[in-house]
Design a protein around this motif. Structure first.
Motif, PDB file in Angstrom:
ATOM      1  N   MET A 345      75.630  75.448  55.953  1.00 61.35           N
ATOM      2  CA  MET A 345      75.398  76.416  54.876  1.00 61.35           C
ATOM      3  C   MET A 345      74.365  77.478  55.238  1.00 61.35           C
ATOM      4  O   MET A 345      74.295  78.517  54.609  1.00 61.35           O
ATOM      5  N   HIS A 346      73.590  77.193  56.276  1.00 66.20           N
ATOM      6  CA  HIS A 346      72.590  78.173  56.724  1.00 66.20           C
ATOM      7  C   HIS A 346      73.250  79.348  57.451  1.00 66.20           C
ATOM      8  O   HIS A 346      72.625  80.381  57.620  1.00 66.20           O
ATOM      9  N   MET A 378      68.399  82.447  50.732  1.00 66.98           N
ATOM     10  CA  MET A 378      68.316  81.340  49.791  1.00 66.98           C
ATOM     11  C   MET A 378      68.377  80.012  50.544  1.00 66.98           C
ATOM     12  O   MET A 378      69.249  79.815  51.391  1.00 66.98           O
ATOM     13  N   ALA A 379      67.453  79.119  50.233  1.00 64.31           N
ATOM     14  CA  ALA A 379      67.481  77.779  50.834  1.00 64.31           C
ATOM     15  C   ALA A 379      68.599  76.978  50.182  1.00 64.31           C
ATOM     16  O   ALA A 379      68.771  77.037  48.964  1.00 64.31           O
ATOM     17  N   THR A 380      69.368  76.255  50.994  1.00 65.63           N
ATOM     18  CA  THR A 380      70.479  75.480  50.429  1.00 65.63           C
ATOM     19  C   THR A 380      70.267  73.985  50.549  1.00 65.63           C
ATOM     20  O   THR A 380      70.734  73.221  49.724  1.00 65.63           O
ATOM     21  N   ASP A 381      69.631  73.553  51.595  1.00 66.15           N
ATOM     22  CA  ASP A 381      69.193  72.160  51.678  1.00 66.15           C
ATOM     23  C   ASP A 381      67.941  72.132  52.539  1.00 66.15           C
ATOM     24  O   ASP A 381      67.534  73.155  53.093  1.00 66.15           O
ATOM     25  N   LEU A 382      67.374  70.953  52.638  1.00 64.50           N
ATOM     26  CA  LEU A 382      66.070  70.835  53.289  1.00 64.50           C
ATOM     27  C   LEU A 382      66.016  71.439  54.698  1.00 64.50           C
ATOM     28  O   LEU A 382      65.179  72.287  54.994  1.00 64.50           O
ATOM     29  N   SER A 402      64.066  81.912  48.846  1.00 61.94           N
ATOM     30  CA  SER A 402      63.990  81.357  47.491  1.00 61.94           C
ATOM     31  C   SER A 402      64.504  79.922  47.476  1.00 61.94           C
ATOM     32  O   SER A 402      65.050  79.445  48.465  1.00 61.94           O
ATOM     33  N   ARG A 403      64.322  79.263  46.351  1.00 59.71           N
ATOM     34  CA  ARG A 403      64.656  77.833  46.181  1.00 59.71           C
ATOM     35  C   ARG A 403      63.890  76.945  47.155  1.00 59.71           C
ATOM     36  O   ARG A 403      64.475  76.074  47.815  1.00 59.71           O
ATOM     37  N   VAL A 404      62.580  77.164  47.225  1.00 53.82           N
ATOM     38  CA  VAL A 404      61.815  76.426  48.239  1.00 53.82           C
ATOM     39  C   VAL A 404      61.578  74.974  47.855  1.00 53.82           C
ATOM     40  O   VAL A 404      61.024  74.218  48.650  1.00 53.82           O
ATOM     41  N   TYR A 405      62.041  74.572  46.662  1.00 54.05           N
ATOM     42  CA  TYR A 405      61.876  73.144  46.349  1.00 54.05           C
ATOM     43  C   TYR A 405      62.583  72.287  47.379  1.00 54.05           C
ATOM     44  O   TYR A 405      62.223  71.141  47.613  1.00 54.05           O
ATOM     45  N   HIS A 406      63.603  72.839  48.040  1.00 57.75           N
ATOM     46  CA  HIS A 406      64.249  72.088  49.121  1.00 57.75           C
ATOM     47  C   HIS A 406      63.248  71.796  50.236  1.00 57.75           C
ATOM     48  O   HIS A 406      63.211  70.690  50.776  1.00 57.75           O
ATOM     49  N   LEU A 407      62.444  72.809  50.580  1.00 57.16           N
ATOM     50  CA  LEU A 407      61.448  72.632  51.646  1.00 57.16           C
ATOM     51  C   LEU A 407      60.397  71.598  51.257  1.00 57.16           C
ATOM     52  O   LEU A 407      59.958  70.803  52.079  1.00 57.16           O
TER      53      LEU A 407
END
Ligand code: EPZ
Length: 430
Positions: A345-346, A378-382, A402-407
């Motif tokens: 996905m990256h 956009m971050a899609t997974d860790l 964005s969506r850094v909660y994955h990180l």
């Protein structure tokens, strides 16, 4: 929601302390369900996944106390955590919790071994693939568990006298199923022999900790693990091994930006194959007293083909980061993903930075470009999200992830570690 802002172009110079491994800490924490004594884990990383598992274990009756070993800016890290499960108060792991973190499904092993029953929600799919649990079920059935699937839950019960040791050969290598079968077999009657077991360092770490708790496990780190069942396990004190994925990620970041960095408190033996690929890409990697030194000077990045494989092969958890590195190689490289069917996905996000990547089935062809240009991504997974950070560090101008909660699920203090080495990385809260 937080975002990470990166202004690319700086080399990395300095020291990066490597945290304890998330993927070792999680099964080790779950092992605390196997004993009524206290399991003390040192070097536990401060990550969203660890915090989530603390909540889940609390539901099952584990008392948890946290001591910060080191403090910085009011937050503790490299923590020592004590887990005590005098009694299991609930043998159900509900959907709301298991669906948030797949590894929480693994409680099925200890619950079944200690209490003779477990009701654990099926985890469901996840971004990187379908990730079924058939091997867990087959393996537990081999230990004489009775398993029924009902309303999205796995209901497992052990025979009246407890699980019964058996010989089981995994049709496919699975890290999680190896963890679970190993934990379940520690308290089974008789001996269990697991064939085609996962050889990942995190499996070895769990086996070593279980042995410190009184289990009788041999063969960890090879494809055949033998577990002689014991009546009960005691507490122990165990240090979580260094995070090989974090180590490889920062090594790739240095290879990408150029510079000279010491990765501290880690061990080259945990990631030989990945380090060899980084060397072939043009970085110098040497062992130091405190860890690993990674240097890349003037020379450009060379294209290197890799194929992901179970340990000791190239880890799937470093595939996205290596693709980030290859985007600026002087030539064309190929990356084949064999573990998860949807772990590319990256690719679309790297393309936003100017990377030239085409996909054909499970293989990505990366034609190196001479420069990347910052963009919102956009971050899609860790692991995908950290590949965007690596690319952003080398891109011209600003990259906003964005969506850094994955990180935050898997990289402890990422901004701080990179900033101290000269990168321009900051967290922006909206
Ligand atoms: C662990 O996941 C890691 N997670 C993953 O890291 C890692 O990518 C993976 O191992 C492979 O190394 C943790 O340790 C918490 P598997 P796990 O069972 O155990 C298939 C990260 O980014 N399979 O070894 O869930 C499965 O679908 C994460 O930190 C079945 O078919 O992985 C996959 O194709 C992501 N049936 C393959 O096996 C089963 O019953 C390997 O998966 C179980 C697995």
């Amino acid at each position: 929601m937080d975002r990470i802002r990166i202004v690319g172009g700086n080399e990395l110079h300095g020291v990066i302390p490597i945290s304890g491994a998330k993927n070792a800490a999680l099964p080790l924490m779950i092992a605390s369900l196997l004993t009524d004594d206290t399991l003390t884990l040192e070097n536990v990383p401060h990550l969203a996944d660890v915090e989530q598992l603390i909540r889940i274990l609390g539901n099952h009756g584990v008392d948890i106390s946290v001591n910060g070993r080191r403090e910085r800016q009011g937050e503790s890290y490299a923590r020592t955590i004590h887990f005590t499960c005098r009694n299991i108060v609930d043998t159900t792991a509900p959907y709301e919790l298991v669906s948030k973190m797949r590894a929480s499904f693994w409680v099925i092993g200890p619950l079944l071994a200690r209490e003779g029953k477990a009701r654990v929600s099926l985890p469901g799919g996840c971004a990187i693939g379908t990730r079924p649990v058939d091997l867990f079920i087959e393996g537990l059935q081999a230990l004489s568990a009775n398993i029924e699937i009902d309303s999205g839950y796995v209901n497992a019960t052990a025979p009246a006298g407890g699980l019964i040791g058996a010989r089981y050969t995994f049709p496919k290598v699975s890290v999680g199923a190896t963890h679970v079968l190993m934990m379940a077999a520690t308290l089974a009657n008789g001996t269990t022999v697991l064939g085609n077991a996962a050889r990942e360092p995190e499996v070895v770490d769990l086996a070593n900790c279980l042995n410190a708790m009184g289990a009788k496990i041999t063969g960890q780190g090879t494809a055949t693990i033998t577990i002689e069942g014991v009546r009960s396990l005691s507490g122990a004190r165990h240090r979580v091994l260094p995070d090989r994925i974090e180590t490889g990620t920062y090594a790739m970041a240095v290879a990408m930006t150029g510079g000279d960095v010491i990765l501290e408190d880690t061990d080259m033996a945990l990631l030989d194959t990945a380090l060899e690929a980084i060397r072939r890409a043009g970085a110098e990697i040497t062992e130091t007293n405190s860890g690993i030194r990674v240097v890349r000077n003037g020379a450009g990045i060379k294209p290197v083909d890799i194929v992901t494989d179970p340990f000791p092969g190239f880890p799937t958890d470093l595939q996205a980061q290596f693709m980030g590195l290859m985007t600026m190689a002087k030539g064309t490289s190929h990356i084949t993903e064999t573990i998860f069917e949807n772990r590319f996905m990256h690719v679309q996000e790297l393309a936003r930075l100017g990377a030239k990547i085409s996909l054909s089935g499970q293989t990505a062809k990366i034609e190196g470009v001479s420069r990347l240009k910052g963009a919102p991504v956009m971050a899609t997974d860790l692991r995908a999200s950290v590949s965007l950070v690596i690319a952003g560090l080398a891109a011209e101008g600003e990259t906003m992830v964005s969506r850094v909660y994955h990180l935050d699920r898997g990289f402890e203090r990422l901004e701080e570690k990179l900033t101290r080495c000269g990168a321009h990385v900051e967290r922006v809260s909206d």
